[in-house]
Design a protein around this motif. Structure first.
Motif, PDB file in Angstrom:
ATOM      1  N   TYR A 117       0.840  -1.202   0.000  1.00 26.04           N
ATOM      2  CA  TYR A 117       0.000   0.000   0.000  1.00 26.04           C
ATOM      3  C   TYR A 117       0.874   1.251   0.000  1.00 26.04           C
ATOM      4  CZ  TYR A 117      -3.715  -3.222   1.198  1.00 26.04           C
ATOM      5  OH  TYR A 117      -4.603  -4.277   1.173  1.00 26.04           O
ATOM      6  N   ASN A 147      -5.444   9.033   4.875  1.00 27.91           N
ATOM      7  CA  ASN A 147      -5.408   8.793   6.322  1.00 27.91           C
ATOM      8  C   ASN A 147      -5.781  10.081   7.074  1.00 27.91           C
ATOM      9  OD1 ASN A 147      -4.640   8.359   8.979  1.00 27.91           O
ATOM     10  ND2 ASN A 147      -2.695   7.387   8.464  1.00 27.91           N
ATOM     11  N   TYR A 187     -10.700  -1.825  16.676  1.00 28.23           N
ATOM     12  CA  TYR A 187      -9.455  -1.247  16.168  1.00 28.23           C
ATOM     13  C   TYR A 187      -9.432   0.280  16.260  1.00 28.23           C
ATOM     14  CZ  TYR A 187      -8.144  -5.855  14.541  1.00 28.23           C
ATOM     15  OH  TYR A 187      -7.806  -7.181  14.501  1.00 28.23           O
ATOM     16  N   ASN A 235     -13.563   6.364  10.391  1.00 26.68           N
ATOM     17  CA  ASN A 235     -14.122   5.653   9.249  1.00 26.68           C
ATOM     18  C   ASN A 235     -13.321   6.006   7.991  1.00 26.68           C
ATOM     19  OD1 ASN A 235     -15.765   4.284   7.539  1.00 26.68           O
ATOM     20  ND2 ASN A 235     -17.427   5.782   7.580  1.00 26.68           N
ATOM     21  N   ASP A 236     -12.183   5.349   7.832  1.00 29.30           N
ATOM     22  CA  ASP A 236     -11.394   5.577   6.613  1.00 29.30           C
ATOM     23  C   ASP A 236     -10.686   4.284   6.221  1.00 29.30           C
ATOM     24  OD1 ASP A 236      -9.271   5.340   8.381  1.00 29.30           O
ATOM     25  OD2 ASP A 236      -8.400   7.305   7.969  1.00 29.30           O
ATOM     26  N   LYS A 237      -9.981   4.354   5.111  1.00 27.56           N
ATOM     27  CA  LYS A 237      -9.327   3.152   4.554  1.00 27.56           C
ATOM     28  C   LYS A 237      -8.308   2.564   5.534  1.00 27.56           C
ATOM     29  CE  LYS A 237      -7.431   0.717   0.954  1.00 27.56           C
ATOM     30  NZ  LYS A 237      -8.046  -0.430   0.360  1.00 27.56           N
ATOM     31  N   THR A 249      -8.389   2.332   8.701  1.00 33.19           N
ATOM     32  CA  THR A 249      -9.037   1.460   9.691  1.00 33.19           C
ATOM     33  C   THR A 249      -9.273   0.064   9.118  1.00 33.19           C
ATOM     34  OG1 THR A 249     -10.011   3.264  10.946  1.00 33.19           O
ATOM     35  CG2 THR A 249     -11.135   1.160  11.095  1.00 33.19           C
ATOM     36  N   THR A 250      -9.570  -0.016   7.817  1.00 28.82           N
ATOM     37  CA  THR A 250      -9.806  -1.345   7.213  1.00 28.82           C
ATOM     38  C   THR A 250      -8.510  -2.144   7.109  1.00 28.82           C
ATOM     39  OG1 THR A 250      -9.468  -0.687   4.901  1.00 28.82           O
ATOM     40  CG2 THR A 250     -11.695  -0.394   5.810  1.00 28.82           C
ATOM     41  N   LEU A 251      -7.372  -1.452   7.160  1.00 29.29           N
ATOM     42  CA  LEU A 251      -6.090  -2.163   7.044  1.00 29.29           C
ATOM     43  C   LEU A 251      -5.556  -2.651   8.394  1.00 29.29           C
ATOM     44  CD1 LEU A 251      -4.368   0.056   4.340  1.00 29.29           C
ATOM     45  CD2 LEU A 251      -5.509  -2.141   4.043  1.00 29.29           C
ATOM     46  N   LYS A 278      -5.974  -6.292   8.885  1.00 26.09           N
ATOM     47  CA  LYS A 278      -5.061  -6.995   7.971  1.00 26.09           C
ATOM     48  C   LYS A 278      -3.654  -7.056   8.567  1.00 26.09           C
ATOM     49  CE  LYS A 278      -6.901  -6.193   3.310  1.00 26.09           C
ATOM     50  NZ  LYS A 278      -6.563  -7.389   2.533  1.00 26.09           N
TER      51      LYS A 278
END
Ligand SMILES: Cc1cc2nc3c(=O)[nH]c(=O)nc-3n(C[C@H](O)[C@H](O)[C@H](O)COP(=O)(O)O)c2cc1C
Length: 186
Positions: free
Chosen positions: A37, A44, A60, A64-66, A68-70, A73
């Motif tokens: 990435y 961010n 986590y 509410n952004d990308k 947080t989805t990582l 992972k």
């Protein structure tokens, strides 16, 4: 092995990116799954110090952004790679913003860490000055990952004399070192 890599330079295919890609090429030879990435593309929002992660209000992060989805992972990966250019004698702003978001992996109540301990990590730093000038940036990253997050250091690449985007192509030995580092990881 699952590997997640982050590049903290907005310069696409710049020096940091090329070194991280070389590590990943070595990893892929042995069939490891790698996701890379670019931090500049994550939009961010930065840690808002809302304390939701420390108060266990969210698993986590409340943002509410990308990014947080990582975070899950990262928790699921076996190895983390972080590459950054040196900006004004430190990690780049995008990298610092990323590192701040790892606060969720720190357990402030007892000064331990969660999810990350025991995982491997590799750092890459690139500077315009000779490599020796910014060992302090690598040290800072080691302090964070080995120290605070109790991760296992699988290698540090500290590269220098890299002003133009493609200067690393004149240092094939560094790219080879990176590829070997990836190849040896198990
Ligand atoms: C905003 C900015 C600040 C920088 N500050 C430094 C610095 O303090 N010391 C240094 O040696 N190089 C500095 N550089 C040079 C970069 O660290 C160097 O060119 C690096 O290789 C860039 O990596 P990249 O090609 O992946 O973007 C700076 C570059 C930029 C754009």
């Amino acid at each position: 092995m699952k590997v997640i890599a982050f590049v903290g330079s907005p310069r696409k295919d710049g020096n940091t990116s090329q070194i991280v890609d070389s590590i990943c090429a070595g990893l892929k030879e042995n069939g490891h799954a790698v996701e890379v990435y670019n931090l500049a593309e994550l939009d961010n929002k930065g840690c808002q110090a809302c304390d939701s992660c420390q108060a266990n209000k969210v698993e986590y992060c409340a943002i509410n952004d990308k990014m947080t989805t990582l975070l899950p992972k990262m928790a699921d990966a076996d190895c983390l790679i972080v590459g950054t250019p040196v900006y004004m004698m430190q990690v780049s702003g995008d990298t610092k913003n990323f590192l701040d978001r790892l606060f969720t992996f720190y357990v402030r109540s007892n000064h331990t860490a969660r999810y990350l301990p025991g995982k491997k990590y590799i750092t890459v730093t690139c500077s315009g000055a000779p490599a020796e000038a910014f060992g302090s940036v690598t040290e800072y990253l080691n302090q964070l990952f080995s120290g605070s997050f109790q991760m296992e250091n699988a290698g540090n690449i500290t590269a220098g004399n890299l002003m133009s985007k493609d200067d690393i192509s004149k240092q094939q030995e560094v790219l080879k070192q990176a590829e070997d580092m990836g190849r040896k990881l198990s």
